[in-house]
Every structure is written in structure tokens, then in C-alpha cells.
Enzyme design. Sequence first.
Site, mmCIF file in Angstrom:
data_model
loop_
_atom_site.group_PDB
_atom_site.id
_atom_site.type_symbol
_atom_site.label_atom_id
_atom_site.label_comp_id
_atom_site.label_asym_id
_atom_site.label_seq_id
_atom_site.Cartn_x
_atom_site.Cartn_y
_atom_site.Cartn_z
ATOM 1 N N ASP A 137 0.650 10.649 -2.659
ATOM 2 C CA ASP A 137 -0.685 11.568 -3.101
ATOM 3 C C ASP A 137 -2.572 11.266 -2.403
ATOM 4 O OD1 ASP A 137 -1.983 9.888 -5.475
ATOM 5 O OD2 ASP A 137 -1.259 11.253 -7.078
ATOM 6 N N GLU A 176 -18.392 4.625 -4.306
ATOM 7 C CA GLU A 176 -17.100 5.815 -4.837
ATOM 8 C C GLU A 176 -17.597 6.446 -5.540
ATOM 9 O OE1 GLU A 176 -12.573 4.474 -3.625
ATOM 10 O OE2 GLU A 176 -13.002 3.094 -5.924
ATOM 11 N N TRP A 197 0.669 -0.954 -0.024
ATOM 12 C CA TRP A 197 0.272 -0.427 -0.149
ATOM 13 C C TRP A 197 0.595 1.128 0.292
ATOM 14 C CZ3 TRP A 197 -4.868 -0.710 -0.461
ATOM 15 C CH2 TRP A 197 -5.985 0.167 -0.118
ATOM 16 N N GLU A 253 -3.100 7.730 -2.844
ATOM 17 C CA GLU A 253 -2.100 6.672 -2.908
ATOM 18 C C GLU A 253 -1.868 6.840 -4.064
ATOM 19 O OE1 GLU A 253 -5.085 4.342 -0.218
ATOM 20 O OE2 GLU A 253 -4.514 5.714 1.038
#
Length: 364
Positions: free
Chosen positions: A163, A318, A111, A166
Site C-alpha cells: 500500500d 513527516e 523494502w 509500503e
Amino acid sequence: MTNTLCTQSIQLILRHQATSGAYIASPAFTHYKYAWLRDGAFTAYAMNRVGEHDSASRFYKWCDRVITLHEQKAKAAIAAVQAGDRGGETGSNRFLHTRYTVDGEEVSGDWGSFQLDGYGTWLWGLAKHIQYSGENNLIQKLAPSIELTLDYLAACWQLPNFDCWEEAGDRVHPVTLAAIFAGIKAMEAYLPERASELAHLAEAIRQFVLEHGVAHGRFVKSIGNPAVDASLLWLTLPFGLVEVDDPVMEQTVQAIEKELVAGHGVHRYASDTYYGGGQWLLLSAWLGWYYTRAGKSQQAHEMADWIESQCKASGLPEQVQEHLLSPQDYSSWVKSSGEPAMPLLWSHAMYLVLASELGRIKHC
């Protein structure tokens, strides 16, 4: 529909706030069953806007516990940077993470963990919470975490980091710098002994963005990357690095409208391939928020109406697929990660912010 979605949004956010105070980003999407400082601070801000101050307070107390739990890591990172360590993607694990379990533990895995925007955003949000709720004693209660966060941001703000999406961990991003600017600026009034230092640092960050984060008369996605990104709206709302009517901001919004708006849906950036590069509801709400402050109320209402039309039985997603930038990539994402996140608390939060701006909240 407005009444229903306002009420549903508030109830959904409360339902998915952990007992620790953390907001779970999306309860039905495996990768989002965690809590982010950035997303959570915007959600807490929305809850303050609708009078749910206890919910917001619980979130900021959770932020305090996260910082306290990882205090030694933060101090080690500050010392390393001051000794000349410039970080980089290979060393990003030496820095504070961006997503946590509801108990404040780091989440392992591949991640983009090193992100600074959340640490600026939680300070900005805390100041907004105090202004809305009058819970002034929080500054004293959370003082060690506030001070440590400020020290961490002061040391690290010029380092490349991921950012808000991600991505692009090898670059410096104007939106991230705006979040840091806002957090530092927000604490000036509450820490008089550091006010001069914080004011100087905030202005240095603002000048850096204006000098290095502008090309072709508008703000850029990253230093060295002149692309437009819809998150650049945050530079003015809510972070206030520039005013809504700043000519550079106006040029940026025009570029967003030209390149990233399809109907009333707003894409993140033109080369987006995540789930085919759909339209993000929270960004439509953000553009609508901008329109309210720019005197374009009709456009703002149209944005709100469109967001309401996207609500499903389980809530707001989303992103939606009315217009995909990279349709060939959609099925591969679904195959590897499941359907797009729904509900997303951040989508509901930004709808509440826009609804509040438009005077729709009073009907909830």
C-alpha cells in the site's frame, strides 16, 4: 507565518529537486534519500498549484526516463501476468520498483518495492500538469512511457501489492486502486484511440472498489481488512473515484475523524507503530483539503494553522509526537533509524495544496 512557510516550502522543494528532475523525499533521512513516483507526483502537483511549472515538467520527464530505463522489466512483468503469474511478495522483484535513485536506478534492500499506486499517480499528475501549464506536447514526447505504464496497470491492477505506506503487500488496497483509476481516467482525453478501452477499464476498477472495498457503510483499508486509514481521503481528493459528498465517503471521513484525529493531527491508522504512530502533517493537510471542498472552511483553516505551528528551522517533519498511538515503540525506531524524517518534501507539498485551496498562496 503563512507567508514564510509558503515561500520556504517552495524554496525547499526546489532546492531538493535533483538535476535529473527527481524530488528527494527527505534529504536528512537515510531511508528517504531517494525519489518516489507517488510522493513526487503529489509534490509536482503542488508546484503546479503555485505556478512552478518548470519544476513539475522536469519531474515528469524524470518519470519518463525511469519507465524507459526499466522498459524491458515492465514488458516482462506484463507478459508474466498475462501468462498467469499472480506475483505475491516472494516474486515482487519481478515488477517495477517504487523508489529510485535520482538517476532512475532501482534501490536494493529490504523494502516493499512492488507498489502500483505511483504508476497511476504519475499519469494523473501528468494530466494535471498539462492542464495547469499548457505544456500539451508532453503527451507526444512521453507517449511510449505513458502507453507502457497503462499496459502495465491494465495487466497488474488486481494483484496484491504494497500500500501507500509500503505495508501489507499480500493485499489489494482501495487507495491503490483509486490511484490506478485516476491515472487511467486522466489519459482518456489524451489518447483518443484508446479512450473507449481506458474508460471501460477505469469503470471496472471503480466498480471493483465499490463492491469489494466497502464495509459497514464506509471504505476499508484493504480488501478483507475493515480498518479505517486516513489515506482513504484520496479516493475523493484528488483521485475522484467518488465525489466529496458521496455517502460512503462521508461515512469514511467520520470514521477517520473519530478514530484517527487527535487535536488537528491525523494518524495513518489505529494500529500504526512506526515511530510510535505519530500524527502525519500531510494527512492533516489532506483532511483540511477535504474540508475546503465540503464547505467546512473554518476547520480547514485550523488545520493549516496547526501545520504552520509545527514548522521547525529545517522545515516540516513527516510526523509529530503530540499524540502517539504506540509510545513504547518510538525510542526503538529512533535508535535503529534516527529521528523522524525532517524536512519531508511531501509535507511541504501538501501544505502548499491546502494553502492554495484556502487562498493563502497569493500572499507568498
